[in-house]
Design a protein around this motif. Structure first.
Motif, PDB file in Angstrom:
ATOM      1  N   VAL A  37     -21.261 -24.165  -8.681  1.00 48.00           N
ATOM      2  CA  VAL A  37     -21.480 -22.873  -9.337  1.00 48.00           C
ATOM      3  C   VAL A  37     -20.195 -22.052  -9.335  1.00 48.00           C
ATOM      4  CG1 VAL A  37     -22.736 -20.692  -9.205  1.00 48.00           C
ATOM      5  CG2 VAL A  37     -23.934 -22.853  -8.800  1.00 48.00           C
ATOM      6  N   ALA A  41     -19.455 -21.105 -13.114  1.00 46.96           N
ATOM      7  CA  ALA A  41     -19.967 -19.788 -13.491  1.00 46.96           C
ATOM      8  C   ALA A  41     -18.980 -18.934 -14.277  1.00 46.96           C
ATOM      9  CB  ALA A  41     -20.450 -19.038 -12.247  1.00 46.96           C
ATOM     10  N   LEU A 159     -28.247 -27.659 -13.711  1.00 43.77           N
ATOM     11  CA  LEU A 159     -28.280 -26.231 -13.431  1.00 43.77           C
ATOM     12  C   LEU A 159     -28.311 -25.470 -14.746  1.00 43.77           C
ATOM     13  CD1 LEU A 159     -25.579 -25.730 -10.622  1.00 43.77           C
ATOM     14  CD2 LEU A 159     -28.020 -26.149 -10.362  1.00 43.77           C
ATOM     15  N   ILE A 161     -27.429 -21.753 -16.222  1.00 41.69           N
ATOM     16  CA  ILE A 161     -26.709 -20.527 -15.887  1.00 41.69           C
ATOM     17  C   ILE A 161     -26.812 -19.576 -17.073  1.00 41.69           C
ATOM     18  CG2 ILE A 161     -24.537 -19.544 -15.078  1.00 41.69           C
ATOM     19  CD1 ILE A 161     -23.650 -22.294 -14.220  1.00 41.69           C
ATOM     20  N   VAL A 171     -28.356 -18.369 -11.574  1.00 38.51           N
ATOM     21  CA  VAL A 171     -28.345 -19.828 -11.597  1.00 38.51           C
ATOM     22  C   VAL A 171     -29.697 -20.344 -11.142  1.00 38.51           C
ATOM     23  CG1 VAL A 171     -27.223 -21.914 -10.740  1.00 38.51           C
ATOM     24  CG2 VAL A 171     -25.889 -19.823 -11.068  1.00 38.51           C
ATOM     25  N   SER A 173     -31.978 -24.247 -10.788  1.00 37.55           N
ATOM     26  CA  SER A 173     -31.792 -25.690 -10.759  1.00 37.55           C
ATOM     27  C   SER A 173     -33.065 -26.410 -11.150  1.00 37.55           C
ATOM     28  CB  SER A 173     -31.352 -26.149  -9.368  1.00 37.55           C
ATOM     29  OG  SER A 173     -32.396 -25.941  -8.421  1.00 37.55           O
TER      30      SER A 173
END
Length: 457
Positions: A37, A41, A159, A161, A171, A173
């Motif tokens: 992440v 991200a 994931l 986002i 986030v 999953s």
């Protein structure tokens, strides 16, 4: 002796300091998503879009009542939308959903470090629900790489986002729940989707669906829900189609160009497979072929069953068009088909819908019987733009104008006869209407329905 025993007990009771380190391989990274992440991200952005719309009176276009309602409506109103996007290149190319940024007059993109950029739409497509943006004055941007979505398998960890409900970057999953989902997603998007159970909520639209190596495999676009929140059935547009959008945007296209098949097909289900002599359902049976179809040119005939495009199975017309779109105009696609049970291997050229014969677009001026009426000759390109049936031919209304709309005409109506006289071309419309006035009867096709309009002028 007692002192040594106490020291040993204290040593055993003291917890050892935990070792903190970044996972070193794929097996270790699945134990924690934090390093993944942290890397991915920054390339996922929040998008704030707005557009100004005019509120209009329903009588605004009426030639008689329009004057009475001239001062009603017409006030500008700002519509705002919130969504997510993904940066795909250091120079600030961003992908998002069309329903987030389509027709926006102002687009503000915010990174997760709160840096803001203005953006403009390079290319958008409502049907695919994708849009490519360019960040203004962007350099050395964090970005995600694209993974070929055809290599994705059901069960992979992923994931999602995005910016659900506008609360900020979030986030979630899950796993890939299914592939080749077509005709099941909501909204404007049509075609082929990756299904995931990673929670996706309003505001996640345009966000990233990434694998455990941080590569983009899809753009989150919609969910199936009864409550408005996530029920674990989300859909993402595959990265293979995103790559084709980026390529066309960089080539200067402002509208996404799909290869034209020139066919009408139907999914082969269990009932149909028996009548076709197939051992199991699957594929797309060809029901109609346009004379200019590249499939016809390659040797495909009505009744043939298309089983695969470039080695990828297709089981619905939407899947076949998706595979052609991923291949792109100007390339050849390998087609695997069956004809009465016998296999066929063919090569089909991916082409744009032919703009032939010439459209001969004609607009009636103020002296015409229906001022403002715009008509054109139907060809494959125009039929694709207006969503007309494959076998449509003749003269189509592209804009009814105020008087034509009052008479009942709509864009997409195919004119066949005016007071019984056959419509031979766009340039004949004005003369036919003048000879028919003041009592006019229009015979036309609206979709697959025959319609007659009668009115006085």
């Amino acid at each position: 002796m007692i002192v040594r025993f106490l020291i040993l007990c204290l040593a055993l009771a003291t917890p050892l300091a935990a070792e903190v380190r970044v996972p070193q391989d794929r097996a270790e990274i699945t134990l924690s998503f934090a390093p993944l992440v942290r890397e991915a991200a920054p390339a996922v952005v929040n998008i704030y879009a707005s557009r100004v719309v005019e509120t209009r009176s329903p009588f605004a276009d009426d030639p008689f009542f329009g004057g009475f309602f001239r001062d009603f409506g017409g006030r500008p109103r700002v519509q705002n939308s919130l969504g997510s996007g993904v940066i795909l290149s250091p120079d600030g190319i961003v992908v998002s959903n069309y329903h987030v940024v389509g027709q926006a007059t102002d687009i503000r993109v915010v990174l997760n470090d709160r840096t803001e950029f203005q953006a403009r739409v390079l290319l958008g497509d409502e049907e695919a629900d994708l849009a490519i943006l360019q960040l203004e004055e962007a350099r050395d941007m964090p970005h995600l790489t694209l993974r070929d979505s055809d290599t994705v398998e059901v069960g992979e960890l992923v994931l999602a986002i995005g910016n659900p409900f506008g609360v900020g970057q979030t986030v979630s999953s899950g796993i890939v729940s299914g592939l080749a989902r077509s005709g099941t997603a909501t909204g404007n998007a049509r075609g082929y989707f990756i299904q995931t159970d990673a929670p996706i909520n309003p505001g996640n639209s345009g966000g990233a669906l990434i694998d455990v190596q941080g590569r983009l495999i899809g753009v989150n676009t919609s969910i199936l829900t009864r409550s408005g929140g996530s029920n674990g059935i989300g859909f993402a547009i595959p990265s293979a189609l995103v790559a084709q959008f980026v390529a066309q945007a960089r080539a200067g296209k402002i509208r996404f160009e799909r290869p034209w098949a020139g066919v009408v097909g139907q999914a082969v289900d269990a009932d149909l497979s028996g009548s076709l002599g197939l051992s199991m359902p699957g594929g797309v049976v060809i029901a109609q072929l346009h004379p200019l179809s590249p499939f016809r040119e390659a040797g495909v005939a009505v009744g043939d069953v298309i089983r695969a495009v470039d080695g990828q199975p297709v089981n619905t017309p939407a899947e076949m068009i998706y595979r052609m779109s991923v291949r792109g105009i100007g390339h050849d696609a390998r087609i695997e088909a069956l004809r009465q049970g016998d296999p066929l291997d063919l090569t089909v050229r991916m082409i744009a819908p032919p703009d032939d014969p010439p459209r001969e677009t004609t607009a009636l001026d103020a002296s015409g019987v229906l001022p403002g009426l715009v008509v054109a000759r139907v060809n494959p390109a125009l039929a694709s733009e207006m969503g007309l049936p494959l076998q449509a031919e003749g003269v189509v209304v592209t804009d009814p104008g105020p008087y034509g709309a009052r008479a009942g005409l709509r864009a997409g109506d195919v004119l066949r006869r005016i007071n019984g006289a056959e419509v031979t071309g766009p340039r004949a419309i004005d003369g036919l209407l003048r000879r028919a006035a003041p009592r006019i009867r229009l015979d036309l096709l609206r979709g697959n329905r025959r319609v007659s309009l009668r009115f006085r002028v």
